[in-house]
Design a protein around this motif. Structure first.
Motif, PDB file in Angstrom:
ATOM      1  N   ASP A  73       0.847  -1.189   0.000  1.00 37.40           N
ATOM      2  CA  ASP A  73       0.000   0.000   0.000  1.00 37.40           C
ATOM      3  C   ASP A  73       0.883   1.239   0.000  1.00 37.40           C
ATOM      4  O   ASP A  73       2.100   1.157   0.045  1.00 37.40           O
ATOM      5  CB  ASP A  73      -0.911  -0.003   1.233  1.00 37.40           C
ATOM      6  N   ASP A  74       0.233   2.388  -0.003  1.00 39.88           N
ATOM      7  CA  ASP A  74       0.954   3.652   0.044  1.00 39.88           C
ATOM      8  C   ASP A  74       1.741   3.762   1.352  1.00 39.88           C
ATOM      9  O   ASP A  74       2.874   4.253   1.380  1.00 39.88           O
ATOM     10  CB  ASP A  74      -0.094   4.766  -0.066  1.00 39.88           C
ATOM     11  N   ILE A  75       1.126   3.281   2.436  1.00 38.02           N
ATOM     12  CA  ILE A  75       1.738   3.358   3.767  1.00 38.02           C
ATOM     13  C   ILE A  75       1.810   1.951   4.349  1.00 38.02           C
ATOM     14  O   ILE A  75       0.865   1.170   4.209  1.00 38.02           O
ATOM     15  CB  ILE A  75       0.887   4.278   4.683  1.00 38.02           C
ATOM     16  N   CYS A  76       2.934   1.614   4.996  1.00 38.96           N
ATOM     17  CA  CYS A  76       3.128   0.244   5.488  1.00 38.96           C
ATOM     18  C   CYS A  76       2.301  -0.018   6.750  1.00 38.96           C
ATOM     19  O   CYS A  76       1.848   0.919   7.408  1.00 38.96           O
ATOM     20  CB  CYS A  76       4.611  -0.012   5.748  1.00 38.96           C
ATOM     21  N   PRO A  77       2.109  -1.294   7.119  1.00 39.36           N
ATOM     22  CA  PRO A  77       1.290  -1.626   8.292  1.00 39.36           C
ATOM     23  C   PRO A  77       1.825  -1.018   9.597  1.00 39.36           C
ATOM     24  O   PRO A  77       1.041  -0.707  10.490  1.00 39.36           O
ATOM     25  CB  PRO A  77       1.357  -3.155   8.357  1.00 39.36           C
TER      26      PRO A  77
END
Ligand SMILES: [Zn+2]
Length: 205
Positions: A73-77
């Motif tokens: 995704d654009d931002i990691c978990p």
């Protein structure tokens, strides 16, 4: 019996495959040849699934916009997890170090991946590292501690001092991992107990 050439023909698909495989970490030309032959013999069970997995990875995996971790995704978990402490950022050289620290469960804050260390020898200067992104994160958020989890190599320590310099004057405490990280050691090779101890024993730089 027909004489067959012992080596793949020059410029052919097989030679290209072997050349690319031999650039992978831990593989020289000899093991690259072995891997290529294995793939060709196991076409259905290994070669074709590998092709699909590589295509998938190439299409979907990217660097987290905030920390540089790999994610889909654009931002990691980790950056997206509201339970992670936003007041601490741990700076690491590469994603492998981030993974090692996560495996150890030693840290509950967030990360920043530099993408290398300063190296006069390899011609790596500050512009090639994600230092600007780190400074940007400190301006925006309520970060009060930056932990430099860089290797104890000369380049790692040079990088640590460079970053500490860039952060001086900002309202953050800069710390580094305590003893237990061997000289020249890389985080990925350390066991979980050592990493946790190094984290607990961190000191102000
Ligand atoms: Zn992230």
């Amino acid at each position: 019996m027909t004489a067959s050439h012992p080596n793949p023909s020059e410029g052919g698909a097989l030679e290209r495959l072997i050349q690319i495989l031999s650039r992978l970490p831990g593989l020289g030309p000899r093991s690259a040849r072995r891997v290529a032959l294995h793939l060709l013999k196991k076409r259905e069970t290994t070669l074709l699934p590998l092709v699909a997995a590589l295509e998938d990875a190439g299409r979907t995996i990217r660097a987290c916009r905030i920390c540089g971790n790999f994610c889909e995704d654009d931002i990691c978990p980790i950056c997206a997890d509201p339970k992670r402490d936003p007041s601490q950022i741990c700076v690491v050289e590469g994603v492998e170090d981030l993974w090692a620290l996560e495996r150890a469960g030693a840290f509950k804050g967030r990360y920043h991946v530099l993408g290398g260390t300063l190296s006069a020898l390899d011609g790596v200067g500050p512009d090639q590292l994600a230092v600007g992104g780190l400074l940007g994160r400190l301006r925006d958020n309520g970060v009060n501690e930056v932990i430099l989890a860089l290797g104890a190599t000369v380049d790692g320590q040079t990088t640590a001092h460079y970053i500490a310099d860039r952060l001086s004057g900002l309202p953050v405490t800069v710390t580094r991992l305590g003893h237990g990280v061997p000289v020249g050691g890389e985080l990925d090779y350390l066991d979980e107990g050592t990493l946790t101890a190094a984290f607990k024993a961190r000191r102000t730089l």
